[in-house]
Design an enzyme around this catalytic site. Structure first.
Site, PDB file in Angstrom:
ATOM      1  CG  ASN A  25      -0.429  -0.222   2.506  1.00 34.88           C
ATOM      2  OD1 ASN A  25       0.689  -0.718   2.643  1.00 34.88           O
ATOM      3  ND2 ASN A  25      -1.175   0.135   3.535  1.00 34.88           N
TER       4      ASN A  25
ATOM      5  CB  SER B 287      -2.655  -9.361   6.978  1.00 35.34           C
ATOM      6  OG  SER B 287      -1.913 -10.566   6.828  1.00 35.34           O
TER       7      SER B 287
ATOM      8  CD  GLU C  33       1.948  -0.620  10.452  1.00 31.68           C
ATOM      9  OE1 GLU C  33       0.767  -1.012  10.625  1.00 31.68           O
ATOM     10  OE2 GLU C  33       2.350  -0.100   9.415  1.00 31.68           O
TER      11      GLU C  33
ATOM     12  CB  CYS D 225      -2.247   0.029   8.924  1.00 34.06           C
ATOM     13  SG  CYS D 225      -1.622  -1.244   7.825  1.00 34.06           S
TER      14      CYS D 225
END
Length: 448
Positions: free
Chosen positions: A135, A211, A232, A266
């Site tokens: 991302n 994830s 993270e 996130c």
């Protein structure tokens, strides 16, 4: 078909494929990184390494357009956002170049008894494995590679399978900046190969952004091999509205918090928790703005990502939630929307929605807002909006998260630590704390 391929999310076209690494490629990468640690890292100074990190930042600035266009091809982000991401990378590398010597300076310890002295010296630990998501294909690398290369750790980097062109471009930047072969090595590895790398005795630690599922798998493997991990992971960040002198401005911030990177962050605001006296007005304005975003919205990272989000939203509606949305799903394009009526026990109450859909809740008090904000398996970031400074600090102190932003969004910085608690992971990146994760804090006690 290769595991690593650039697939344009807007069209579904496979732009380019990259060969997946062989086992021999992986062995060569780890061996090269280990040799670079034994030679270059041991013989170079912090100042010398910091100068190379600075050059990496300069090359990001020089190749800004190229890196942004690559990211847009790979994961569909609007070009302006891609350019902003590269600019942030430049700032991160510059920050560590400016501060590495200070962060890594010897730390004298005051003795409670006895003669002599004691000091803590910070030094590298060796080869690190980085496992990165799609991302933010340049930013994720910067916050891991910048501090660790300045420290003297060497890096084996596995990028997301849909970002091989970014991986290639970044590998070239590190070499062009003057880092020796092996200091930073990109690998197009399979998950099975990564398991072998984590277990390799030459590898001393792993950093993963991704994830929950991936984090749990990597942590389990690392734990078996006694390797330190920084994780993270996901987040379902609360955006709490307790008061607003300017509700329109607060709504604008809320929309930005939800739609940054088309909702694929996130630490995006995902659950909007609003006191009842502001709820109706907030919901009306927020919904209008979210639906307006349907015009020209960027695609999600892939058709599969859109299908996963559709499944979550459909289940929420089946379980009694109300959806306001505009537009139709088309491939990777997902219509922005707002869910209300999500209740405890519903799947969406505890899931992370990774896309342009926000959930809005009404609460009757500050205490209820905090309770709802903390009723999540995640604990990455959070947002508190109020016109009462005392309330802002009181609520911020009570939120179970690694980060709290008061009356603002998009306020991250190279100097500010990033990370979470609970199922959002552990460890920190960025700031002084980001260079202190994979480090040998060696104590030297001299008696006389």
């Amino acid at each position: 078909m290769s595991l690593y391929a650039v697939t344009n999310p807007a069209t579904g076209e496979v732009v380019k494929e990259y060969p997946t690494a062989t086992d021999a490629d992986i062995e060569a990468a780890v061996a090269s990184a280990h040799e670079a640690y034994r030679t270059w890292s041991k013989s170079s100074t912090v100042a010398e390494r910091a100068a190379l990190v600075r050059r990496v930042g300069e090359l990001h600035a020089e190749r800004r357009q190229e890196l942004a266009e690559i990211a847009q091809r790979e994961m569909g982000k609007p070009l302006e956002e891609c350019l902003g991401e590269v600019d942030f990378c430049t700032a991160i590398y510059e920050f560590y170049a400016d501060n590495a010597e200070r962060f890594l300076a010897d730390e004298p310890l005051e003795l409670l008894e006895g003669e002599g002295s004691a000091v803590v010296k910070r030094s590298a630990v060796g080869v690190l494995l980085g496992i990165m998501p799609w991302n933010f294909p340049t930013y994720q690398i910067a916050r891991f590679a910048g501090p660790n290369l300045a420290l003297g750790n060497t890096i084996v980097l596995k990028h997301a399978p849909q970002c091989p062109e970014s991986a290639e471009a970044l590998q070239k930047i590190f070499l062009d900046a003057g880092f020796p072969e092996g200091a930073y090595v990109n690998i197009y590895a399979t998950n099975e190969q990564i398991e072998e790398v984590i277990g390799d005795k030459r590898v001393q630690g792993v950093s993963l952004t991704g994830s929950e599922r991936a984090g749990a798998a990597v942590a389990a493997i690392a734990g078996r091999h006694l390797k330190k991990v920084v994780l993270e992971l996901g987040g379902s960040d609360p955006f709490i509205v307790l008061g607003a002198d300017d509700l329109d401005a607060t709504v604008e911030q809320a929309v930005n918090a939800r739609l940054d990177n088309t909702g694929q962050a996130c630490n995006a605001g995902k659950r909007f928790i609003v006191v009842e006296e502001l709820y109706d007005s907030f919901l009306e304005k927020f919904t209008a703005k979210i639906l307006e975003a349907a015009d020209g919205i960027a695609p999600l990272s892939s058709k599969e990502a859109a299908e996963r989000l559709a499944d979550q939203v459909d289940r929420a509606v089946e379980q009694g939630a109300h959806l306001e949305s505009r537009g139709e799903r088309d491939g990777a394009f997902f219509p922005p929307g707002v869910l209300t009526g999500v209740k405890p026990g519903d799947d969406a109450f505890h899931e992370e929605l990774f896309g342009p859909v926000g959930i809005v809740f009404k609460v009757g008090s500050e205490d209820e807002a905090v309770e709802l904000a903390n009723d999540t398996p995640f604990g990455l970031g959070s947002y508190v909006f109020t016109d009462d400074p005392d309330q802002a600090q009181r609520v911020a102190d009570r939120i179970e998260a690694g980060m709290v932003f008061v009356n603002g969004v998009g306020a991250e910085g190279a100097e500010l630590p990033f990370g979470g608690v609970k199922r959002s992971g552990f460890g920190r990146e960025l700031g002084r704390f980001g260079i202190d994760e994979f480090v040998n804090k060696k104590m030297i006690r001299t008696i006389a």
